[in-house]
Design a protein around this motif. Sequence first.
Motif, short mmCIF file in Angstrom:
data_model
loop_
_atom_site.label_atom_id
_atom_site.label_comp_id
_atom_site.label_asym_id
_atom_site.label_seq_id
_atom_site.Cartn_x
_atom_site.Cartn_y
_atom_site.Cartn_z
N LYS A 225 -64.90 -92.39 46.50
CA LYS A 225 -66.41 -92.19 46.39
C LYS A 225 -67.00 -91.01 46.86
CE LYS A 225 -69.66 -95.11 47.35
NZ LYS A 225 -70.58 -96.50 47.36
N ILE A 226 -67.36 -90.09 46.03
CA ILE A 226 -67.95 -88.71 46.55
C ILE A 226 -69.74 -88.66 46.33
CG2 ILE A 226 -65.83 -87.55 46.26
CD1 ILE A 226 -67.02 -86.20 43.91
N ALA A 227 -70.24 -89.50 45.40
CA ALA A 227 -71.68 -89.43 45.26
C ALA A 227 -71.98 -90.64 44.71
CB ALA A 227 -71.84 -88.27 44.33
N GLU A 228 -73.41 -91.16 45.30
CA GLU A 228 -74.01 -92.50 44.74
C GLU A 228 -75.45 -92.10 44.47
OE1 GLU A 228 -72.97 -96.50 45.84
OE2 GLU A 228 -74.96 -96.39 46.79
N ILE A 229 -75.99 -92.59 43.24
CA ILE A 229 -77.39 -92.27 42.94
C ILE A 229 -77.98 -93.68 42.87
CG2 ILE A 229 -79.14 -91.84 41.18
CD1 ILE A 229 -77.21 -89.88 39.95
#
Length: 215
Positions: free
Chosen positions: A190-194
């Motif tokens: 996982k590299i990004a989460e909104i």
Amino acid sequence: MKISAFFFKLLILFLFAGCALGGKFTDFQKEKMLREQLLKWEHFRLDGIIEMNYKSFSFRKNITVRKNSAAIRFDIYDSGILGLHPTPFISAYVDSVVIIKMSGKSEITRLNFDEKDNQFLFLNYLNPDLILVHKSEIFRTGKVTIGEVTCFFSEKMELEKISSADVSVNFVYDNFRNPLTISLYFKNEKIAEIQVDKINYEMPEIEAIKSKEQR
């Protein structure tokens, strides 16, 4: 005696309701839910917080995502003093090309797609006409593969995951079937989460990113 009869009836209603809720949805119900979900993703404005952590690139900032039938635009913001006058840190605009602008730089980056690549842009993944052609497969297996992209759906026909090669996007929903978090993975990391604060499904106006010379 009347009270006992009342509770007996109430228990029967509860059991029948439980069976109905726990049972499988009909294809008619699934199609209705699938169509409703796809129409939501066809055009929207989303505001929230994005956290990104990839190699030496790490930040937590505000984000706005706007999508209509023609384009999609991402704006990640640097907040000013006390959160006033936020300015774009990174902006990305996607239609038949991808245009990216970084804060403090006058030039823009333009990435072109050939006809084969273009059909797999996020803009077209959730096209109702494209997806509904495969509704029987979705009802049967919970997923559909179109070209190199696979879309996974829940029993309630919520989009749970979009996967292509090394990249995937995962979705988690609240009790009202609105997106709660959207996570981006690269090679299972996982590299990004909104984190979604608010979303509406009205048709947004989307302005293309222009260089100073074009303004």
